[in-house]
Design an enzyme around this catalytic site. Structure first.
Site: not given
Length: 267
Positions: A170, A174
């Protein structure tokens, strides 16, 4: 992590066609690697690595493949998948797997990928979660192919489906971006020939023919000659087959491009 279920009918047919007509035995990992490269044109962070505290996005798609050895797991990488045809990808992975099993992998053969494929389908595993291999951006956990009933509007049809679970770093990708990337993979695989054609290259350097559908055209690479160098005859044949009829509004444009590819390959 995100999981999608992919229709594999077209991929299975493509694999069978290569075996029957070219004597080439492709693996689903080979086709998946090419699909990743095509999808990365719309989602370039797939080609990124987190190095020295920063995100570095690379030009080419380098895809690792997890290979299980006695008491160990190694990840040899095939570089520049985006400029290789399926035959070249298959041959490169076979060579890397052979080197891995013979203990001959060099440091340059590993640690240079941006994404890894981990496939446990041969062990009859439906779905699993794999851990990202730093500094890569993501890893895809590929399960076995199963026949599932799919409603076509009037009746249930048996369809071969395969689950792919993506795990993402991440710091680079994302959840939403990862989910969109997996949706792109899912969209590509049901029409496996699109993986060969690679419609999603955004570089608009080839002239489109003058016709009412010109606004729909997406050029395939920097030039037809470059395409001829990068792909094989199977690529051109797939492109032409895909647009052999005018069933969709962009067929004329794609047919034009396919013919130019064929002409370039004949020179």
């Amino acid at each position: 992590q995100c999981t999608v279920s992919i229709d594999m009918e077209a991929c299975m047919a493509l694999r069978d066609d290569y075996q029957a007509h070219r004597g080439v035995k492709l693996s689903y990992n080979d086709i998946m690697a090419k699909a990743i490269a095509v999808a990365s044109r719309k989602f370039p962070l797939v080609n990124a690595r987190y190095e020295n505290g920063e995100v570095r996005v690379y030009k080419h798609t380098n895809v690792g493949l997890a290979v299980a050895l006695e008491g160990a797991l190694v990840v040899p990488v095939v570089k520049e998948i985006d400029v290789k045809g399926l035959e070249g990808i298959g041959a490169a992975y076979k060579a890397q797997i052979k080197k891995a099993r013979e203990g001959k992998l060099a440091p340059a053969d590993m640690g240079c990928g941006s994404i890894t494929i981990s496939n446990l389908g041969m062990y009859d595993v439906d779905q699993f979660i794999a851990i990202v291999n730093p500094p890569e951006s993501c890893i895809l956990a590929v399960g076995s192919i199963r026949v599932e009933p799919v409603w076509d509007g009037s009746a249930f049809q048996p369809v071969h489906k395969m689950t792919v679970t993506g795990s993402f770093d991440h710091r680079i990708i994302d959840g939403a971006y990862g989910a969109q990337f997996l949706q792109e993979l899912k969209a590509l695989n049901p029409d496996a020939q699109i993986v060969l054609v690679g419609y999603y290259n955004p570089v608009p350097l080839l002239p489109a023919p003058a016709n009412p559908f010109a606004k729909h055209f997406r050029t395939l690479n920097r030039s037809v000659q470059k395409l001829a160098q990068q792909y094989d005859v199977a690529f051109a044949s797939a492109a032409y087959t895909l647009v052999a009829n005018d069933a969709h509004p962009t067929a004329c444009g794609h047919k034009y491009l396919a013919r130019q590819i064929l002409k370039a390959l004949e020179k």
